[in-house]
Design a protein around this motif. Structure first.
Motif, PDB file in Angstrom:
ATOM      1  N   ALA A  10       0.858  -1.187   0.000  1.00  0.00           N
ATOM      2  CA  ALA A  10       0.000   0.000   0.000  1.00  0.00           C
ATOM      3  C   ALA A  10       0.890   1.230   0.000  1.00  0.00           C
ATOM      4  N   ALA A  11       0.618   2.160  -0.911  1.00  0.00           N
ATOM      5  CA  ALA A  11       1.428   3.369  -1.023  1.00  0.00           C
ATOM      6  C   ALA A  11       1.137   4.308   0.140  1.00  0.00           C
ATOM      7  N   LEU A  12       2.197   4.829   0.730  1.00  0.00           N
ATOM      8  CA  LEU A  12       2.081   5.830   1.787  1.00  0.00           C
ATOM      9  C   LEU A  12       2.511   7.185   1.208  1.00  0.00           C
ATOM     10  N   SER A  13       3.681   7.656   1.587  1.00  0.00           N
ATOM     11  CA  SER A  13       4.159   8.969   1.130  1.00  0.00           C
ATOM     12  C   SER A  13       4.347   8.994  -0.380  1.00  0.00           C
ATOM     13  N   THR A  14       4.137  10.162  -0.967  1.00  0.00           N
ATOM     14  CA  THR A  14       4.390  10.324  -2.407  1.00  0.00           C
ATOM     15  C   THR A  14       4.662  11.783  -2.736  1.00  0.00           C
ATOM     16  N   VAL A  15       5.478  12.000  -3.767  1.00  0.00           N
ATOM     17  CA  VAL A  15       5.665  13.318  -4.383  1.00  0.00           C
ATOM     18  C   VAL A  15       5.720  13.101  -5.887  1.00  0.00           C
ATOM     19  N   GLN A  16       5.092  14.007  -6.644  1.00  0.00           N
ATOM     20  CA  GLN A  16       5.060  13.919  -8.104  1.00  0.00           C
ATOM     21  C   GLN A  16       5.388  15.287  -8.694  1.00  0.00           C
ATOM     22  N   ILE A  17       6.093  15.294  -9.812  1.00  0.00           N
ATOM     23  CA  ILE A  17       6.329  16.539 -10.555  1.00  0.00           C
ATOM     24  C   ILE A  17       5.371  16.567 -11.736  1.00  0.00           C
ATOM     25  N   ASP A  18       4.438  17.502 -11.696  1.00  0.00           N
ATOM     26  CA  ASP A  18       3.332  17.633 -12.642  1.00  0.00           C
ATOM     27  C   ASP A  18       3.702  18.691 -13.691  1.00  0.00           C
ATOM     28  N   VAL A  19       3.670  18.313 -14.975  1.00  0.00           N
ATOM     29  CA  VAL A  19       4.060  19.236 -16.050  1.00  0.00           C
ATOM     30  C   VAL A  19       2.869  19.668 -16.897  1.00  0.00           C
ATOM     31  N   GLU A  20       1.665  19.275 -16.514  1.00  0.00           N
ATOM     32  CA  GLU A  20       0.483  19.550 -17.345  1.00  0.00           C
ATOM     33  C   GLU A  20      -0.500  20.548 -16.744  1.00  0.00           C
ATOM     34  N   ASN A  21      -0.759  20.425 -15.457  1.00  0.00           N
ATOM     35  CA  ASN A  21      -1.957  21.038 -14.899  1.00  0.00           C
ATOM     36  C   ASN A  21      -1.917  22.551 -14.756  1.00  0.00           C
ATOM     37  N   ALA A  22      -0.726  23.142 -14.682  1.00  0.00           N
ATOM     38  CA  ALA A  22      -0.673  24.603 -14.639  1.00  0.00           C
ATOM     39  C   ALA A  22      -1.306  25.182 -15.910  1.00  0.00           C
ATOM     40  N   GLU A  23      -0.944  24.605 -17.055  1.00  0.00           N
ATOM     41  CA  GLU A  23      -1.530  25.082 -18.316  1.00  0.00           C
ATOM     42  C   GLU A  23      -3.004  24.716 -18.394  1.00  0.00           C
ATOM     43  N   ARG A  24      -3.343  23.505 -17.969  1.00  0.00           N
ATOM     44  CA  ARG A  24      -4.745  23.067 -18.029  1.00  0.00           C
ATOM     45  C   ARG A  24      -5.651  23.996 -17.220  1.00  0.00           C
ATOM     46  N   TYR A  25      -5.178  24.447 -16.068  1.00  0.00           N
ATOM     47  CA  TYR A  25      -5.997  25.285 -15.186  1.00  0.00           C
ATOM     48  C   TYR A  25      -5.714  26.778 -15.361  1.00  0.00           C
ATOM     49  N   GLY A  26      -4.803  27.117 -16.257  1.00  0.00           N
ATOM     50  CA  GLY A  26      -4.508  28.532 -16.478  1.00  0.00           C
ATOM     51  C   GLY A  26      -3.811  29.179 -15.297  1.00  0.00           C
ATOM     52  N   ILE A  27      -2.902  28.432 -14.638  1.00  0.00           N
ATOM     53  CA  ILE A  27      -2.132  28.976 -13.514  1.00  0.00           C
ATOM     54  C   ILE A  27      -0.843  29.572 -14.092  1.00  0.00           C
ATOM     55  N   THR A  28      -0.640  30.860 -13.889  1.00  0.00           N
ATOM     56  CA  THR A  28       0.522  31.535 -14.491  1.00  0.00           C
ATOM     57  C   THR A  28       1.225  32.418 -13.468  1.00  0.00           C
ATOM     58  N   TYR A  29       2.482  32.731 -13.779  1.00  0.00           N
ATOM     59  CA  TYR A  29       3.243  33.716 -12.989  1.00  0.00           C
ATOM     60  C   TYR A  29       4.100  34.528 -13.946  1.00  0.00           C
ATOM     61  N   TYR A  30       4.673  35.616 -13.442  1.00  0.00           N
ATOM     62  CA  TYR A  30       5.528  36.474 -14.270  1.00  0.00           C
ATOM     63  C   TYR A  30       6.990  36.237 -13.906  1.00  0.00           C
ATOM     64  N   ASP A  31       7.819  35.968 -14.935  1.00  0.00           N
ATOM     65  CA  ASP A  31       9.232  35.705 -14.677  1.00  0.00           C
ATOM     66  C   ASP A  31      10.016  37.004 -14.559  1.00  0.00           C
ATOM     67  N   GLU A  32      11.349  36.899 -14.436  1.00  0.00           N
ATOM     68  CA  GLU A  32      12.180  38.092 -14.214  1.00  0.00           C
ATOM     69  C   GLU A  32      12.150  39.062 -15.389  1.00  0.00           C
ATOM     70  N   ASN A  33      11.703  38.580 -16.549  1.00  0.00           N
ATOM     71  CA  ASN A  33      11.584  39.463 -17.718  1.00  0.00           C
ATOM     72  C   ASN A  33      10.173  39.998 -17.893  1.00  0.00           C
ATOM     73  N   GLY A  34       9.304  39.711 -16.926  1.00  0.00           N
ATOM     74  CA  GLY A  34       7.927  40.183 -17.004  1.00  0.00           C
ATOM     75  C   GLY A  34       7.054  39.361 -17.921  1.00  0.00           C
ATOM     76  N   GLU A  35       7.534  38.195 -18.342  1.00  0.00           N
ATOM     77  CA  GLU A  35       6.762  37.348 -19.244  1.00  0.00           C
ATOM     78  C   GLU A  35       5.929  36.332 -18.461  1.00  0.00           C
ATOM     79  N   LYS A  36       4.761  36.058 -18.986  1.00  0.00           N
ATOM     80  CA  LYS A  36       3.856  35.115 -18.325  1.00  0.00           C
ATOM     81  C   LYS A  36       4.303  33.688 -18.621  1.00  0.00           C
ATOM     82  N   ARG A  37       4.395  32.881 -17.546  1.00  0.00           N
ATOM     83  CA  ARG A  37       4.831  31.490 -17.693  1.00  0.00           C
ATOM     84  C   ARG A  37       3.965  30.573 -16.845  1.00  0.00           C
ATOM     85  N   TYR A  38       4.022  29.288 -17.196  1.00  0.00           N
ATOM     86  CA  TYR A  38       3.320  28.276 -16.401  1.00  0.00           C
ATOM     87  C   TYR A  38       4.299  27.634 -15.423  1.00  0.00           C
TER      88      TYR A  38
END
Length: 613
Positions: free
Chosen positions: A430-458
């Protein structure tokens, strides 16, 4: 197939005469069965294909009623679509053989006219009826289907070498072999009742709830306390790590475009509910609400990583019936769920490693050491080729071989995932602890931030549960205790999780007041202590305390009162006479900074109800 269940004090039946020429031959015409579940069964056309489903239904009812004797009674009067006699006989014999592995089974003779007398117990669940059909195949997510496609299995060792699972020498790692076999088999069904079920019932921690859907449990005061302490400990840990606590709904619109897309990328089965004509699903993790929340948030690269946390109480997964058992696999469970937004892969990997280390510490504080569980790391081949040193560093941190699952293409939303998997006394994992690196859902949900150049990124998103489901932690502790008992070690809880940490036992009634003063001093120090004031012998009181796994049993009498000491029976540690101050110092050192909660039961044992007969 149609079944009428009667929970009976007894049933007596007698075979009178043959109803069919093909009636089976019998030796005894008259039988009586006491304290039993009687299943009156009409076998219908096509039922030879659903024997396993019928067995699961009977097992489910028997377990809810806590009975171990089952009577299978052929009863043609429940249906007008009966199977042929030879098919009906075959089905009944199959049920008898299957159920006899775990229950005492009595099957009434087939093809006879019979008289019977039955005494129904008369409680709300003593009479139930079921119709069992060939189940419509549940709709699977695309991820669930993908999980069944081609996958590659390896053993990765701390020296960085990748071994085929069939080539690796498991002599020093028998538990890893059990885990590998379990994972690759893909079989999750349980055919026997695992040891922790008897323990959770005997210790009055948790139990099946016959008035609910399968996989929904009831928790008695002791179990509720342990559950609450685990929840509080994990919460304190992730908040100290830097997470912000939030709360989100438990049901979501099935047709919401982002959510519907995500459902097909998550390997879980959903509960579906309707509000009028609108279709909703119950959450199986806290992802949905947290992602929608972060969609509306504004943040920049300077604020990353951002961590938000929720105790998903409850989360729901429509697990299959044959997989449901005790606290290991449930349909309603409590999942500590943290999500971290990271600016790029390097930041994500740094967070991944820190959370990996945190999970090791968390399980250790629950009494689960490296070696009690096995590590699985899952990734795409491309991610491995680009991040080989990073993955090898994760193996070096645990300093033991781990199971690797690799895909040529990415079916899920993650590129990297680890799990710590507890292997129980029945060789199920039975799985207990877990960590996953998700590369899809930021774009799917429209989650964005601004980088050091002021550009919008996921951002990238890390999914983390430092402990896994709270119920699985309880299951793992109980299963480990059982396996230790098999090796001659007294089963126990970690001290801070013990529902009663100290029991004070007066040697006779004359010392109840003195014992009470000792117990109250211990309680004032924040330790859960109770007083056994029952009119029983000292040996019986000590024996009862041992059965409850109480870590410290304090005995007081004339000698202790005169000397100002206490005699302490330490679980797995012998007997010592010491001052109360010395005992308090010892207890305080064991508690440390762990969460503290008051005694979950009446202080005096004479005032306590018994939750299980």
């Amino acid at each position: 197939m149609r079944i009428l269940f009667i929970h009976a004090d007894y049933i007596e039946y007698e075979a009178k005469e043959r109803a069919l020429k093909s009636a089976e031959e019998i030796e005894k015409k008259r039988e009586r069965c006491d304290e039993c579940l009687v299943a009156f069964i009409s076998v219908e056309e096509g039922d030879d294909a659903i024997v396993s489903s019928a067995r699961d239904e009977i097992v489910e009812v028997a377990d809810k009623l806590n009975v171990n004797r089952i009577v299978l009674y052929p009863y043609a009067h429940l249906s007008n679509k009966l199977a042929s006699p030879d098919v009906a006989m075959k089905v009944l014999i199959s049920l008898e053989n299957d159920l006899s592995q775990n229950y005492e089974v009595c099957r009434a003779p087939f093809g006879w006219y019979k008289s019977f007398v039955i005494s129904c117990k008369g409680h709300p669940l003593s009479e139930l009826s079921k119709e069992i059909r060939g189940e419509k195949k549940e709709e699977e997510s695309e991820a669930l289907k993908a999980e069944k496609r081609t996958t590659y299995w390896y053993i990765l060792t701390p020296d960085g070498k990748m071994h085929g699972v069939d080539e690796f020498n498991y002599d020093k790692y028998p538990n890893l072999k059990k885990f590998v076999d379990y994972e690759i088999s893909g079989t999750r069904a349980v055919t026997k009742i695992p040891p922790h079920v008897e323990l959770m019932q005997k210790l009055e921690l948790a139990d099946y709830e016959p008035g609910s859907d399968s996989g929904n449990m009831r928790y008695y005061p002791r179990g509720k306390l342990i559950k609450s302490l685990i929840e509080e400990y994990v919460e304190n840990t992730v908040l100290a790590y830097g997470a912000m606590e939030v709360e989100t709904p438990i049901m979501y619109d099935y047709e919401h475009p982002s959510l519907k897309s995500y459902l097909n990328r998550f390997p879980a089965r959903q509960y579906i509910v309707y509000s009028g004509k609108d279709k909703f699903f119950l959450r199986f993790a806290a992802c949905f609400g947290q992602f929608l929340m972060m969609h509306d948030a504004t943040f920049s690269y300077r604020q990353l990583p951002i961590r938000i946390y929720e105790l998903a109480k409850y989360a729901f997964r429509r697990e299959q019936k044959g997989e449901l058992v005790g606290l290991r696999r449930l349909r309603a469970f409590t999942m500590p769920d943290m999500h971290t937004l990271a600016g790029d892969m390097e930041q994500a990997k740094e967070e991944f490693k820190r959370q990996y280390e945190m999970a090791i510490r968390v399980l250790k504080d629950f009494g689960l050491e490296l070696g009690d569980y096995e590590v699985a790391i899952r990734f795409t081949r491309e991610f491995y080729n680009e991040n080989r040193e990073f993955i090898e560093s994760l193996v070096k941190m645990v300093n033991r071989p781990v199971l690797v699952q690799m895909w040529d293409e990415r079916f899920f939303y993650f590129v990297l995932k680890f799990e710590f998997n507890f292997v129980d006394a029945m060789n199920k994992a039975a799985a207990l602890s877990t960590v996953q690196i998700d590369v899809e859902n930021a774009e799917r949900y429209g989650i964005t931030y601004y980088d050091e150049n002021g550009e919008k990124r996921y951002p990238l998103i890390l999914h983390c549960s430092p402990s896994g489901a709270v119920e699985r932690v309880m299951y793992s502790i109980l299963e480990k205790a059982y396996m230790q008992a098999q090796r001659g070690i007294k089963p126990s809880f970690p001290f801070w999780l013990s529902p009663v940490q100290v029991r004070v036992v007066p040697v006779k009634d004359d010392f109840v007041d003195y014992a009470d003063s000792i117990a109250m001093r211990i309680r004032q120090a924040g330790i859960r202590a109770d007083l056994d004031d029952r009119d029983l012998s000292v040996s019986r009181k000590i024996r009862d305390g041992e059965k409850e796994w109480i870590p410290f049993i304090v005995v007081v009498g004339a000698r202790e009162k005169e000397k100002g000491t206490v005699t302490v029976r330490i679980r797995n540690g012998g007997v010592e006479e010491m001052t109360l101050d010395s005992l308090l110092s010892k207890l305080e050192s064991l508690m440390g900074s762990y969460p503290r909660k008051p005694l979950p039961l009446p202080y005096r044992l004479s005032e306590r109800p018994k939750f299980r007969g």
